[in-house]
Each structure stands twice: as C-alpha cells, then as structure tokens.
Design a protein around this motif. Sequence first.
Motif, PDB file in Angstrom:
ATOM      1  N   ALA A  25       8.531   2.365   4.401  1.00  0.00           N
ATOM      2  CA  ALA A  25       9.826   1.813   3.996  1.00  0.00           C
ATOM      3  C   ALA A  25      10.729   2.898   3.428  1.00  0.00           C
ATOM      4  O   ALA A  25      11.935   2.882   3.639  1.00  0.00           O
ATOM      5  N   ALA A  26      10.119   3.835   2.719  1.00  0.00           N
ATOM      6  CA  ALA A  26      10.927   4.867   2.066  1.00  0.00           C
ATOM      7  C   ALA A  26      11.441   5.899   3.052  1.00  0.00           C
ATOM      8  O   ALA A  26      12.417   6.585   2.785  1.00  0.00           O
ATOM      9  N   ARG A  27      10.785   5.977   4.172  1.00  0.00           N
ATOM     10  CA  ARG A  27      11.120   7.036   5.132  1.00  0.00           C
ATOM     11  C   ARG A  27      12.594   7.011   5.506  1.00  0.00           C
ATOM     12  O   ARG A  27      13.209   8.046   5.716  1.00  0.00           O
ATOM     13  N   SER A  65       0.853  -1.185   0.000  1.00  0.00           N
ATOM     14  CA  SER A  65       0.000   0.000   0.000  1.00  0.00           C
ATOM     15  C   SER A  65       0.890   1.237   0.000  1.00  0.00           C
ATOM     16  O   SER A  65       2.103   1.151   0.206  1.00  0.00           O
ATOM     17  N   LEU A  66       0.263   2.362  -0.225  1.00  0.00           N
ATOM     18  CA  LEU A  66       1.008   3.615  -0.178  1.00  0.00           C
ATOM     19  C   LEU A  66       1.648   3.802   1.201  1.00  0.00           C
ATOM     20  O   LEU A  66       2.811   4.200   1.307  1.00  0.00           O
ATOM     21  N   LEU A  78       4.701   1.720   1.544  1.00  0.00           N
ATOM     22  CA  LEU A  78       5.783   2.296   0.741  1.00  0.00           C
ATOM     23  C   LEU A  78       6.407   3.484   1.471  1.00  0.00           C
ATOM     24  O   LEU A  78       7.638   3.616   1.545  1.00  0.00           O
ATOM     25  N   VAL A  79       5.553   4.313   2.009  1.00  0.00           N
ATOM     26  CA  VAL A  79       6.034   5.495   2.737  1.00  0.00           C
ATOM     27  C   VAL A  79       6.856   5.073   3.945  1.00  0.00           C
ATOM     28  O   VAL A  79       7.938   5.616   4.198  1.00  0.00           O
TER      29      VAL A  79
END
Lengths: 261, 199
Positions: free
Chosen positions: A15-17, A8-9, A12-13
Amino acid sequence: MREVEHPSLDALVDAARVGDAPSAEDRERNKRAVLARIAGVAAGGSVLAATSTTAAAAAPALATTASVATTGALLGKLAGGALVLALASVSATVAYSRRHATERAGATSGSQRHTHSSSQPIARPTPRAPQTQAPLVAPSVTTHLTPAPAATVAIAPRASAPSRAPSLAARPSRSSLAEEIALLRAAREALSRNDGALALGALDRHSQRFSQGMLRPESLALRVDALCATGQRERAHAAAAQLAREAPGSPLVARALRACR
Amino acid sequence: MQLALTAIDDDPAVAPAGAARAPSSFDEVYGEHFDFVWRSARRLGVPESALDDCVQDVFIVVHRRLGDFEGRSSVRTWLFGILRRVVRDHRATARDRATSHDDAALSRLVDTHTEAPDESAARAEAARVLNALLETLDDDKREAFVLSELEQFSAPEIAEATGVNVNTVYARVRAAKHELEQALARLRHNRAWSQRCAK
C-alpha cells in the motif's frame, strides 16, 4: 472501538509503495528552484539560498506547501478515527495496490493520481499537463498530470497568497525562462563585481521584457541589492516594499526588507 | 542549508555508472525520475522541511554530472547513489536527528487517530506508517529495504547503488525485514494498550 486485524508488513509495503508521490506542484516548484540554482540566479548565492533553505524558517507555509497539499491536508482531514481503521483499509486496498505496483514496477515518471484537498479548493479541469512553472515563491497552483476521473487542480491558498499570481495562460515558455535567467545572472555577476549600475541595467531589461516574469520576485530582490550597492537606499526600500506586496509569502521578502543595513 | 555538493561531485562512488540508454537531457532525467528521487528521499527519512532542498541538491549534481554519464547501468541506480550521499550529508548537518533508528516516530504514530476515507488517503497513511517503521532501521538496512521492497530493484542494482556486494544486500534486506516485523509488532502492542486504556 473494535479490534481490526492489522495488515502484515507485506500489505503495508504494497500500500505504501504508491503512497509517497510528489504532486505536480512539487515537481514544478523544485524544477524551477533547480534551474535557478543551476543558473546561479542568486546574489552571491544568498537570494537563492534564502529561497531554498530558509523557507522553513521564514515561511513555514511555503516550505511545507507540499506536505500541506498532500499528506498534511489529507491526514488533517482524517482526524477523528483511529489508525487501526486506516490500517484496516490499507489491507482492503492491497489488492488494488499490488496490481498498481506491478504496473508501476518499471515505470518511473509520476503518472500517479492523487487527490489534494485544501480548505478552499478551487477545482479546475486540466485537459493536459501544461508546462507549469509554478512561482518559486508562494507556489499555490497544483496540477494533475494524468486526466484521472477525479482530476482537479487544487489551489491551496495561504492567508498571504500573492494577489499577482501569474495565470497559467500567462506563463512564459521555457525559452523566455532561459532569457530571464540570463538577465538575472548578468545582474548578479555585475553585483558581484560591485557594479550596481550595470546590474540595474540588466534588471531594467528584465522588468521591461518580463513584467510578469516567473523570476519577478528574484529580480526585485536583486534590484534591492543593486540599489543598495549604488547608495539608493530609498529606492531600495521601495523595491523591497514592492516585493513584499507582489510576493508576500516569499522568503526573499524578509531579507529584502533588511537591505542596506 | 547549502551543501558542499562539490564534495559529492568528486566522490567516485557518485560517478555515473552509466546506462544502457543514456538520458539525453537534464529535462528528461528530471521528468522521468523526479518522483523516484522525491519518494526515495522521503523513505530515507528526509523530513518535510528538508525535502525540497535535498531533492534539488540531487538534481544539481545530476546536472553537473550528466555529461559524464556513460551507459553501463540504470539511471535510477545512479540517481540513488547520489541521493543517498545527499541524504547522509543532510543528516550529518541536522543536529536534531541524533536519534536515528529509534522508536520515537513509532510512539508518535500510536497516538495518531486517523481514518482513511478513500483509497489514496489509505495509501498515504500506509506510507506514513511505513516511514515511521523505517525510522527504526539504520541507514544501510533502510536503503536496502527501500530499494528492494518499495522500488523493486534487483540485488545487483542495489549492490551498485549502495556500493556493497550482492551478499551484503541480501543480508541487509533480510535483517531489515526482520527488524521491521518486530517494529510492527511493537506498534500493534502499543496500539492494543492504548485502546485498552481508552476504554
């Protein structure tokens, strides 16, 4: 290839953080450049301008060292699978990342560990983050700030890596950096008044005091300008050649080699 | 490119809003906040080739303005205010980036075949995917989303950093999420098709 569930978004957020952090080398390279720019260690702004802005054009490997060391090499190594797998494993790491992100929510400084890889990694333990002042030109040393289990110093040599890279032990202290900056600033100011002789005096002092100085390439580049200004073309070309030998990857080289024209 | 940093200096929007605890030195600000500025620059869409310049420009301004720092809010809010100006200026001078908020970055992603051998690679990959998704947003929504979701700023902090009121911040974050969900759906759709064609 199997269909894998996409994250999900939010996942993703999460993990990307923590996935966009600079390397220790990014920190040091930029700090050095900022200090030099603050000090105005640039012949009319041009030497530093060249260092800082034409890096991409003059020496792509230099400007993108950061990306090569972090994302580039990382992703390069990843070639072969599918994005969807990456996304799947992103999901898998979300639990960790969420925890990690919470811990980091208030934290600001880079305590994140990340692994660098290169074609010829040279691992070296870093007991403690030294005040590394990575050379502005051809930065090639990367240190980890946190003693993580897998913490290594990855050295990503480029084909044209300078042979005279200062060792960590030989790195000058911050106060000597201030001295270097002062000398080069004096030289630059003299040059801006067309006083090449005075500039050369300051540069001589710089090379006597700091033969292995951190701003050695900048010093040589200024010397080229000063020698041109005093009509010493031959010596200017010799200094440019020396710069090219000592810092072959430096964006200062191209300009120095065109000096006196 | 050397930016007209003086112009940014003189902009009241960039005047330090202050901090509860004013940073004592440039070194301190750099040491504590370099990572924040760096990753935020990336997330605001600064390409790798301009990243160093951009981050340096921010800290040059910081160095010049640090003395004025008075102590009303957070250093990071102040830094982001500077960064967004620097980023927008960089973008204005980068002619090639005429196609803001489009799907170009997304379509490039679809063709990329990667796998993540370990956790840090997975995170880097997630960051890459997310940054491509962020390309589909305009600057305002992008800034709001980055601060809200990635940096976990409060709405009042975002309002201060971006110079708008809190309601606008909420609206932007909401709209950003909506658009990103749609972009992510397009990415999945494209992925599905490219998988089908690969068979």
